[in-house]
Design a protein around this motif. Structure first.
Motif, short mmCIF file in Angstrom:
data_model
loop_
_atom_site.label_atom_id
_atom_site.label_comp_id
_atom_site.label_asym_id
_atom_site.label_seq_id
_atom_site.Cartn_x
_atom_site.Cartn_y
_atom_site.Cartn_z
N HIS A 64 0.85 -1.19 0.00
CA HIS A 64 0.00 0.00 0.00
C HIS A 64 0.89 1.24 0.00
CE1 HIS A 64 -4.16 -1.61 1.47
NE2 HIS A 64 -3.76 -2.14 0.34
N TRP A 65 1.03 1.86 -1.15
CA TRP A 65 1.86 3.05 -1.32
C TRP A 65 1.04 4.23 -1.79
CZ3 TRP A 65 5.98 1.89 1.12
CH2 TRP A 65 6.50 0.62 1.06
N GLY A 66 -0.26 4.23 -1.53
CA GLY A 66 -1.16 5.27 -2.03
C GLY A 66 -0.75 6.70 -1.71
N PRO A 67 -0.57 7.06 -0.43
CA PRO A 67 -0.22 8.45 -0.11
C PRO A 67 1.13 8.86 -0.72
CG PRO A 67 -0.95 7.30 1.86
CD PRO A 67 -0.84 6.28 0.78
N GLU A 68 2.10 7.95 -0.72
CA GLU A 68 3.40 8.27 -1.27
C GLU A 68 3.32 8.50 -2.79
OE1 GLU A 68 2.78 5.67 0.68
OE2 GLU A 68 4.07 5.85 2.43
N VAL A 69 2.58 7.64 -3.49
CA VAL A 69 2.45 7.76 -4.94
C VAL A 69 1.69 9.03 -5.29
CG1 VAL A 69 1.47 6.70 -7.01
CG2 VAL A 69 2.67 5.29 -5.35
N ARG A 70 0.62 9.35 -4.55
CA ARG A 70 -0.14 10.58 -4.81
C ARG A 70 0.74 11.82 -4.62
NH1 ARG A 70 -4.02 7.71 -1.81
NH2 ARG A 70 -5.65 6.92 -3.16
N ARG A 71 1.52 11.83 -3.54
CA ARG A 71 2.40 12.96 -3.27
C ARG A 71 3.43 13.10 -4.41
NH1 ARG A 71 7.00 12.68 0.00
NH2 ARG A 71 6.15 10.77 0.88
N TRP A 72 3.99 11.97 -4.85
CA TRP A 72 4.97 11.98 -5.94
C TRP A 72 4.36 12.52 -7.23
CZ3 TRP A 72 5.39 8.83 -10.43
CH2 TRP A 72 6.61 8.93 -11.09
N LEU A 73 3.13 12.10 -7.54
CA LEU A 73 2.46 12.58 -8.75
C LEU A 73 2.22 14.08 -8.68
CD1 LEU A 73 -0.08 9.71 -9.42
CD2 LEU A 73 1.86 10.32 -10.84
N LEU A 74 1.80 14.57 -7.52
CA LEU A 74 1.57 16.01 -7.37
C LEU A 74 2.87 16.79 -7.50
CD1 LEU A 74 -1.05 16.06 -4.48
CD2 LEU A 74 -1.42 16.63 -6.88
N GLU A 75 3.96 16.27 -6.96
CA GLU A 75 5.26 16.93 -7.09
C GLU A 75 5.71 16.99 -8.56
OE1 GLU A 75 7.88 14.75 -4.58
OE2 GLU A 75 7.02 15.56 -2.73
N ARG A 76 5.33 15.98 -9.34
CA ARG A 76 5.71 15.93 -10.75
C ARG A 76 4.81 16.80 -11.63
NH1 ARG A 76 10.33 12.55 -11.52
NH2 ARG A 76 9.65 12.36 -13.66
N GLY A 77 3.74 17.34 -11.08
CA GLY A 77 2.87 18.24 -11.84
C GLY A 77 1.63 17.60 -12.41
N PHE A 78 1.26 16.42 -11.95
CA PHE A 78 0.04 15.78 -12.43
C PHE A 78 -1.06 16.18 -11.52
CE2 PHE A 78 3.38 12.83 -13.89
CZ PHE A 78 3.17 12.95 -15.22
#
Length: 127
Positions: free
Chosen positions: A113-127
């Protein structure tokens, strides 16, 4: 007044106002729903499209008793996204996560379960 007539009236008012939103959160720099992503897409070999409700397409689930994180709506080079995501999780101190890439459906599944980490990473990348 019927619901059809009400909807038609709303549509007319929106077109006269110049759009659905007006000067709300979108004018302040945030995207729909105030979640960011209002600018142009980042210059990457892949793109992660948001869901129809403007949420990030990151889903948590269980399959045969194993925790899974699924990332959907991936367009472009899905293998580059997998490499970048593995590098990000590795920087967090996570051992090499097992991943499954499905090029046909544009889906990437990670074990755990990496949901919060993946969401944060996507937001940092501009998605």
């Amino acid at each position: 007044m019927t619901s059809r007539a009400r909807r038609a009236g709303r549509r007319r008012r929106r077109s006269q106002d110049g759009g659905a939103g007006g000067a709300g959160a979108e004018a302040a720099g945030a995207g729909p729903g105030g979640q960011g992503g209002a600018g142009p897409p980042p210059e990457l070999p892949y793109f992660v499209r948001r869901s129809r409700l403007h949420n990030l397409p990151v889903y948590l689930g269980l399959r045969q008793g194993r925790r899974l994180t699924a990332l959907r709506h991936i367009h472009g080079d899905i293998w580059a996204l997998e490499r970048d995501l593995r590098a990000f999780l590795g920087s967090l101190g996570v051992p090499e996560p097992q991943a499954q890439v499905n090029e046909v459906t544009g889906t990437l599944r990670l074990r755990g379960h990496w949901g919060p980490e993946v969401r944060r990473w996507l937001l940092e990348r501009g998605f």
